[in-house]
Design a protein around this motif. Structure first.
Motif, PDB file in Angstrom:
ATOM      1  N   GLN A  93       0.826  -1.217   0.000  1.00  0.00           N
ATOM      2  CA  GLN A  93       0.000   0.000   0.000  1.00  0.00           C
ATOM      3  C   GLN A  93       0.856   1.260   0.000  1.00  0.00           C
ATOM      4  O   GLN A  93       0.489   2.269  -0.588  1.00  0.00           O
ATOM      5  N   ASP A  94       1.999   1.202   0.695  1.00  0.00           N
ATOM      6  CA  ASP A  94       2.892   2.371   0.783  1.00  0.00           C
ATOM      7  C   ASP A  94       4.220   2.068   0.107  1.00  0.00           C
ATOM      8  O   ASP A  94       5.286   2.496   0.565  1.00  0.00           O
ATOM      9  N   LYS A  95       4.163   1.329  -1.021  1.00  0.00           N
ATOM     10  CA  LYS A  95       5.418   0.827  -1.611  1.00  0.00           C
ATOM     11  C   LYS A  95       6.332   1.949  -2.095  1.00  0.00           C
ATOM     12  O   LYS A  95       7.558   1.828  -1.998  1.00  0.00           O
ATOM     13  N   TYR A  97       6.724   4.952  -0.760  1.00  0.00           N
ATOM     14  CA  TYR A  97       7.370   5.552   0.416  1.00  0.00           C
ATOM     15  C   TYR A  97       8.507   4.655   0.922  1.00  0.00           C
ATOM     16  O   TYR A  97       9.635   5.116   1.153  1.00  0.00           O
ATOM     17  N   LYS A 129       3.224   4.390   7.769  1.00  0.00           N
ATOM     18  CA  LYS A 129       3.682   5.606   7.066  1.00  0.00           C
ATOM     19  C   LYS A 129       4.524   6.506   7.981  1.00  0.00           C
ATOM     20  O   LYS A 129       5.192   7.427   7.509  1.00  0.00           O
TER      21      LYS A 129
END
Length: 451
Positions: A93-95, A97, A129
């Protein structure tokens, strides 16, 4: 057993592609079994597999890209590889970042593959995150009472020694005394012994002492009086890495100060992460050292995030070493399968059957990518095969749109070294099992009737 072995070797060598190597080896064996049933000798199959593997490797070499001369393009390649690696993991989902964190950490290593310089620290609280990259080293300990909270130009002695000697440590020994005064004398002797040990440590000219074992109140008080920051009970992995990044040795005896190598850093200070106090070492001797602090809702989430990030760091460190890059999404397998198919048509005799089987096994990877995404693999693979008959095609499976996509535009990349390792390891594992003359299967044990 063999599957876990090749998977572990792939993990140790490259860090990613552990599932691919097992899948490819399994498909090669499935195809080999069909050929054996057709009365083709295993040595003929092995010879065909070897020719096919060499042809596939040459196809990868010809199509690999290398942007090491252009730093911006190379960084973009690394970002794409990291995002591709993280796509199938909890951090998907936060690849973008986390790919940025991993690339920044690996580029600090300046070409080294020693991931010991990158510490991953897990702290529950916040969301994924909230994770961040910090220069230097963070030790998960608190600074004791009455000790300096900040030290500049630190000289650090890292040790693994007992600092709790306030009793006779000889098991089974019995000390008989005839008065309380004698007990006081024993205690005084113990204290004197500890005082001498502390003086030897202070004699190294240090202002920070980090110990693997406990430091009791009395020696801690002596260190505080001398203005020395004493950190106790640092976990072993922590002091090993601390010694590495500060350039010191782990000492256990203190009689020869000149033979002990001290660690150095510019500033030691206490910091807060969430609600926890930790000790931060900045300006360490190993300039490339850094810490990735992972935040998350629970220990399970953090453990999974650490495994995912470790895979990305491994692949990136290998790519910095061998800068060749390939497109992903099943593109390399289709390129290899096309070349191997061409070789099968040119090769006379029974070997051509083995080479053709190798090509079919290679196409199992994009087939499984499509199946895992809930797509129609038969339709997609036929489309992909047609696309790859065009010159210089960059087509692969786009699981987001559910069709065939341009891997160059989508920025889906893989490390050449990882893909090459998958190909060669899977072929060797399949060869090894094909060489087995006969497999004896035990009859299943009969269950006794317990009625």
């Amino acid at each position: 057993m063999w599957a876990s072995d090749i998977s572990k070797v792939q993990d140790d060598e490259v860090g990613d592609g552990t599932t691919s190597v097992v899948v490819l080896a399994g498909e090669l064996l499935r195809e080999a079994e069909k050929l054996v049933n057709m009365k083709i000798h295993p040595m003929t199959i092995i010879a065909g597999f070897r020719m096919a593997a060499e042809c596939a490797r040459d196809a990868l070499l010809q199509r690999a890209m290398d942007n090491k001369e252009d730093s911006d393009k190379f960084r973009s390649d690394l970002m794409n590889i990291a995002m591709t690696t993280l796509s199938s993991k909890i951090l998907s989902q936060d690849k973008e970042y986390f790919a940025g964190l991993a690339v920044d950490a690996v580029l600090r290593l300046k070409g080294s593959t020693n991931l010991e310089a990158i510490q991953i620290l897990k702290k529950t609280g916040g969301s994924l995150k909230d994770s961040f990259l910090d220069e230097g080293f963070i030790l998960d300990k608190k600074i004791g009472l009455g000790q300096p909270k900040r030290i500049e130009n630190a000289k650090i002695l890292v040790a693994n020694t007992a600092m709790d000697t306030d009793k006779v440590k000889i098991y089974g020994a019995r000390v008989r005394v005839d008065s309380m005064a004698k007990v006081a004398e024993i205690e005084a002797a113990e204290k004197q012994k500890m005082r001498e040990k502390v003086q030897k440590i202070i004699g190294h000219g240090i202002n920070c002492f980090v110990n693997r074992q406990l430091i009791y109140n009395f020696p801690e008080e002596l260190f505080a009086d001398a203005g020395i920051l004493a950190i106790e009970h640092a976990d072993f992995e922590g002091i090993e890495r601390l010694a590495l990044v500060t350039g010191g040795d782990i000492a256990s005896t203190f009689d020869n100060p000149e033979s002990v190598k001290l660690g150095h850093c510019k500033v030691i200070e206490e910091i807060m992460i969430g609600e926890d106090r930790l000790i931060h070492f900045s300006g360490v001797e190993m300039g490339q050292a850094c810490t990735i602090v992972l935040r998350g809702a629970s220990e399970h989430v953090l453990d999974e995030a650490e495994r995912s990030l470790h895979d990305a760091l491994c692949v990136l460190s290998q790519t910095v070493n061998d800068t060749r890059v390939l497109y992903g999404g099943g593109w390399p397998e289709m390129v290899m399968a096309k070349e191997v198919d061409g070789l099968a048509r040119k090769t006379p005799g029974k070997k051509s059957h083995a080479i053709e089987a190798f090509s079919r096994a290679l196409q199992s990877i994009p087939t499984i990518i499509a199946d895992n995404a809930g797509l129609d693999s038969a339709d997609l693979i036929s489309q992909l095969r047609a696309e790859h008959h065009k010159e210089q095609s960059t087509a692969g499976i786009d699981v987001i749109s559910g069709g065939v996509g341009d891997m160059e535009k989508l920025g889906i990349s893989e490390s050449f070294k990882a893909k090459q390792a998958v190909l060669m390891s899977a072929t060797e594992a399949a060869e090894m099992i094909l060489r087995v003359d006969e497999i004896v299967t035990c009859a299943p044990r009969r269950r006794e009737d317990r009625m």
